[in-house]
Scaffold this motif. Structure first.
Motif, PDB file in Angstrom:
ATOM      1  N   MET A   1     -22.295 -82.161  43.081  1.00 13.53           N
ATOM      2  CA  MET A   1     -22.935 -80.963  42.668  1.00 13.53           C
ATOM      3  C   MET A   1     -22.051 -79.780  43.032  1.00 13.53           C
ATOM      4  O   MET A   1     -21.538 -79.693  44.115  1.00 13.53           O
ATOM      5  N   ARG A   2     -21.942 -79.002  42.089  1.00 17.25           N
ATOM      6  CA  ARG A   2     -21.084 -77.862  42.271  1.00 17.25           C
ATOM      7  C   ARG A   2     -21.901 -76.593  42.436  1.00 17.25           C
ATOM      8  O   ARG A   2     -22.781 -76.325  41.641  1.00 17.25           O
ATOM      9  N   PHE A   3     -21.563 -75.817  43.498  1.00 17.61           N
ATOM     10  CA  PHE A   3     -22.265 -74.534  43.690  1.00 17.61           C
ATOM     11  C   PHE A   3     -21.527 -73.450  42.933  1.00 17.61           C
ATOM     12  O   PHE A   3     -20.301 -73.406  42.948  1.00 17.61           O
ATOM     13  N   ARG A   4     -22.317 -72.686  42.341  1.00 18.92           N
ATOM     14  CA  ARG A   4     -21.729 -71.593  41.593  1.00 18.92           C
ATOM     15  C   ARG A   4     -21.702 -70.350  42.473  1.00 18.92           C
ATOM     16  O   ARG A   4     -22.737 -69.939  43.001  1.00 18.92           O
ATOM     17  N   LEU A   5     -20.575 -69.778  42.671  1.00 19.44           N
ATOM     18  CA  LEU A   5     -20.458 -68.554  43.456  1.00 19.44           C
ATOM     19  C   LEU A   5     -20.735 -67.353  42.566  1.00 19.44           C
ATOM     20  O   LEU A   5     -20.298 -67.298  41.420  1.00 19.44           O
ATOM     21  N   LYS A   6     -21.486 -66.410  43.191  1.00 18.92           N
ATOM     22  CA  LYS A   6     -21.824 -65.206  42.432  1.00 18.92           C
ATOM     23  C   LYS A   6     -20.581 -64.349  42.322  1.00 18.92           C
ATOM     24  O   LYS A   6     -19.929 -64.058  43.313  1.00 18.92           O
ATOM     25  N   GLN A   7     -20.302 -63.959  41.147  1.00 21.79           N
ATOM     26  CA  GLN A   7     -19.130 -63.153  40.928  1.00 21.79           C
ATOM     27  C   GLN A   7     -19.476 -61.684  41.191  1.00 21.79           C
ATOM     28  O   GLN A   7     -20.464 -61.176  40.682  1.00 21.79           O
ATOM     29  N   ARG A   8     -18.666 -61.019  42.025  1.00 23.15           N
ATOM     30  CA  ARG A   8     -18.919 -59.617  42.372  1.00 23.15           C
ATOM     31  C   ARG A   8     -18.097 -58.733  41.439  1.00 23.15           C
ATOM     32  O   ARG A   8     -16.920 -58.985  41.208  1.00 23.15           O
ATOM     33  N   HIS A   9     -18.760 -57.683  40.994  1.00 19.95           N
ATOM     34  CA  HIS A   9     -18.112 -56.730  40.104  1.00 19.95           C
ATOM     35  C   HIS A   9     -17.771 -55.459  40.870  1.00 19.95           C
ATOM     36  O   HIS A   9     -18.349 -55.161  41.926  1.00 19.95           O
ATOM     37  N   MET A  10     -16.875 -54.716  40.331  1.00 14.58           N
ATOM     38  CA  MET A  10     -16.463 -53.462  40.968  1.00 14.58           C
ATOM     39  C   MET A  10     -17.619 -52.464  41.002  1.00 14.58           C
ATOM     40  O   MET A  10     -17.726 -51.671  41.926  1.00 14.58           O
ATOM     41  N   ILE A  11     -18.501 -52.488  40.050  1.00 16.61           N
ATOM     42  CA  ILE A  11     -19.638 -51.574  39.995  1.00 16.61           C
ATOM     43  C   ILE A  11     -20.587 -51.790  41.173  1.00 16.61           C
ATOM     44  O   ILE A  11     -21.250 -50.856  41.617  1.00 16.61           O
ATOM     45  N   ASP A  12     -20.636 -53.013  41.691  1.00 14.28           N
ATOM     46  CA  ASP A  12     -21.485 -53.293  42.847  1.00 14.28           C
ATOM     47  C   ASP A  12     -21.017 -52.509  44.074  1.00 14.28           C
ATOM     48  O   ASP A  12     -21.799 -52.214  44.972  1.00 14.28           O
ATOM     49  N   PHE A  13     -19.786 -52.177  44.127  1.00  8.48           N
ATOM     50  CA  PHE A  13     -19.260 -51.390  45.239  1.00  8.48           C
ATOM     51  C   PHE A  13     -19.286 -49.886  44.910  1.00  8.48           C
ATOM     52  O   PHE A  13     -19.640 -49.062  45.745  1.00  8.48           O
ATOM     53  N   LEU A  14     -18.936 -49.528  43.690  1.00  8.74           N
ATOM     54  CA  LEU A  14     -18.821 -48.119  43.320  1.00  8.74           C
ATOM     55  C   LEU A  14     -20.162 -47.406  43.235  1.00  8.74           C
ATOM     56  O   LEU A  14     -20.260 -46.222  43.588  1.00  8.74           O
ATOM     57  N   PHE A  15     -21.184 -48.051  42.800  1.00  8.54           N
ATOM     58  CA  PHE A  15     -22.479 -47.396  42.654  1.00  8.54           C
ATOM     59  C   PHE A  15     -23.030 -46.895  43.994  1.00  8.54           C
ATOM     60  O   PHE A  15     -23.408 -45.720  44.097  1.00  8.54           O
ATOM     61  N   PRO A  16     -23.110 -47.711  45.042  1.00  7.76           N
ATOM     62  CA  PRO A  16     -23.608 -47.183  46.323  1.00  7.76           C
ATOM     63  C   PRO A  16     -22.711 -46.083  46.908  1.00  7.76           C
ATOM     64  O   PRO A  16     -23.207 -45.120  47.497  1.00  7.76           O
ATOM     65  N   VAL A  17     -21.403 -46.185  46.729  1.00 12.21           N
ATOM     66  CA  VAL A  17     -20.498 -45.149  47.236  1.00 12.21           C
ATOM     67  C   VAL A  17     -20.726 -43.840  46.476  1.00 12.21           C
ATOM     68  O   VAL A  17     -20.796 -42.760  47.080  1.00 12.21           O
ATOM     69  N   ALA A  18     -20.842 -43.930  45.160  1.00  8.85           N
ATOM     70  CA  ALA A  18     -21.094 -42.731  44.353  1.00  8.85           C
ATOM     71  C   ALA A  18     -22.438 -42.108  44.713  1.00  8.85           C
ATOM     72  O   ALA A  18     -22.574 -40.880  44.819  1.00  8.85           O
ATOM     73  N   LEU A  19     -23.450 -42.933  44.933  1.00 13.18           N
ATOM     74  CA  LEU A  19     -24.771 -42.450  45.333  1.00 13.18           C
ATOM     75  C   LEU A  19     -24.697 -41.736  46.680  1.00 13.18           C
ATOM     76  O   LEU A  19     -25.303 -40.674  46.877  1.00 13.18           O
ATOM     77  N   PHE A  20     -23.929 -42.292  47.609  1.00 16.93           N
ATOM     78  CA  PHE A  20     -23.758 -41.658  48.919  1.00 16.93           C
ATOM     79  C   PHE A  20     -23.103 -40.286  48.781  1.00 16.93           C
ATOM     80  O   PHE A  20     -23.527 -39.316  49.417  1.00 16.93           O
ATOM     81  N   PHE A  21     -22.062 -40.163  47.958  1.00 13.98           N
ATOM     82  CA  PHE A  21     -21.382 -38.887  47.785  1.00 13.98           C
ATOM     83  C   PHE A  21     -22.277 -37.847  47.102  1.00 13.98           C
ATOM     84  O   PHE A  21     -22.224 -36.666  47.439  1.00 13.98           O
ATOM     85  N   VAL A  22     -23.104 -38.280  46.161  1.00 15.71           N
ATOM     86  CA  VAL A  22     -24.049 -37.354  45.525  1.00 15.71           C
ATOM     87  C   VAL A  22     -25.052 -36.843  46.563  1.00 15.71           C
ATOM     88  O   VAL A  22     -25.347 -35.649  46.628  1.00 15.71           O
ATOM     89  N   PHE A  23     -25.538 -37.731  47.408  1.00 13.87           N
ATOM     90  CA  PHE A  23     -26.467 -37.335  48.468  1.00 13.87           C
ATOM     91  C   PHE A  23     -25.783 -36.373  49.448  1.00 13.87           C
ATOM     92  O   PHE A  23     -26.348 -35.345  49.830  1.00 13.87           O
ATOM     93  N   ALA A  24     -24.551 -36.673  49.862  1.00 14.21           N
ATOM     94  CA  ALA A  24     -23.820 -35.823  50.804  1.00 14.21           C
ATOM     95  C   ALA A  24     -23.554 -34.444  50.201  1.00 14.21           C
ATOM     96  O   ALA A  24     -23.706 -33.420  50.875  1.00 14.21           O
ATOM     97  N   LEU A  25     -23.171 -34.396  48.944  1.00 13.68           N
ATOM     98  CA  LEU A  25     -22.929 -33.123  48.270  1.00 13.68           C
ATOM     99  C   LEU A  25     -24.209 -32.304  48.158  1.00 13.68           C
ATOM    100  O   LEU A  25     -24.205 -31.091  48.381  1.00 13.68           O
ATOM    101  N   SER A  26     -25.314 -32.958  47.841  1.00 18.68           N
ATOM    102  CA  SER A  26     -26.598 -32.262  47.761  1.00 18.68           C
ATOM    103  C   SER A  26     -27.005 -31.699  49.122  1.00 18.68           C
ATOM    104  O   SER A  26     -27.472 -30.561  49.226  1.00 18.68           O
ATOM    105  N   ALA A  27     -26.837 -32.482  50.169  1.00 20.15           N
ATOM    106  CA  ALA A  27     -27.180 -32.020  51.512  1.00 20.15           C
ATOM    107  C   ALA A  27     -26.310 -30.834  51.919  1.00 20.15           C
ATOM    108  O   ALA A  27     -26.794 -29.855  52.498  1.00 20.15           O
TER     109      ALA A  27
END
Length: 160
Positions: A1-27
């Motif tokens: 049986m072969r386990f399938r590894l979840k493939q990570r995309h660049m958007i999974d990293f960029l979205f939380p970082v972009a959200l953090f910067f929007v919050f920091a800029l607003s503050a």
């Protein structure tokens, strides 16, 4: 049986970082706006304290001595002053309110006593202070605080 590894995309990293910067800029924007509001409030408070407090103080002094014979404009030791005349126990006393060396001062003297303008009690620091009698019993008082803001008032004597 072969386990399938979840493939990570660049958007999974960029979205939380972009959200953090929007919050920091607003503050940061909110903090800068609050700082400007605080600065203007303290400047207005300073005008209220210096110029308007001195005008209120003098208005109250005029109302305490509410008689045309007791209030006049004159000079004291070479300075223009508001002269308040008091009678107590058969003696005559004078209160002089004047501006000397960028300070609004008050001096209470018995008739005939000698004192210089520097002997007065400092009320507030002011840049300029002027008084004039507009009509009989109506005085115009103008005060400029240390930062150059001017306030003025009219004070009337009600009693004859």
């Amino acid at each position: 049986m072969r386990f399938r590894l979840k493939q990570r995309h660049m958007i999974d990293f960029l979205f939380p970082v972009a959200l953090f910067f929007v919050f920091a800029l607003s503050a940061l924007t909110v903090i800068l706006l609050a700082t400007q509001i605080y600065r203007s409030t303290t400047e207005n408070s300073s005008l209220n304290y210096t110029a308007r407090t001195s005008l209120s103080y003098i208005s109250e002094k005029v109302h305490q001595n509410d008689s045309r014979q007791s209030i006049s404009l004159g000079t004291f030791d070479g300075y223009d002053s508001l002269v308040l005349k008091h009678q107590k126990g058969g003696e005559t006393y004078y209160t002089y309110i004047y501006s000397c060396q960028d300070e609004l001062k008050e001096l209470f003297l018995k008739e005939g006593a000698k004192a210089g303008a520097s002997a007065g009690q400092t009320i507030l620091k002011v840049q300029d202070f002027s008084m004039e009698e507009v009509t009989d019993g109506l005085f115009s008082i103008r005060c400029t605080d240390e930062s150059g803001r001017t306030a003025s008032t009219l004070v009337g004597v009600h009693s004859n």
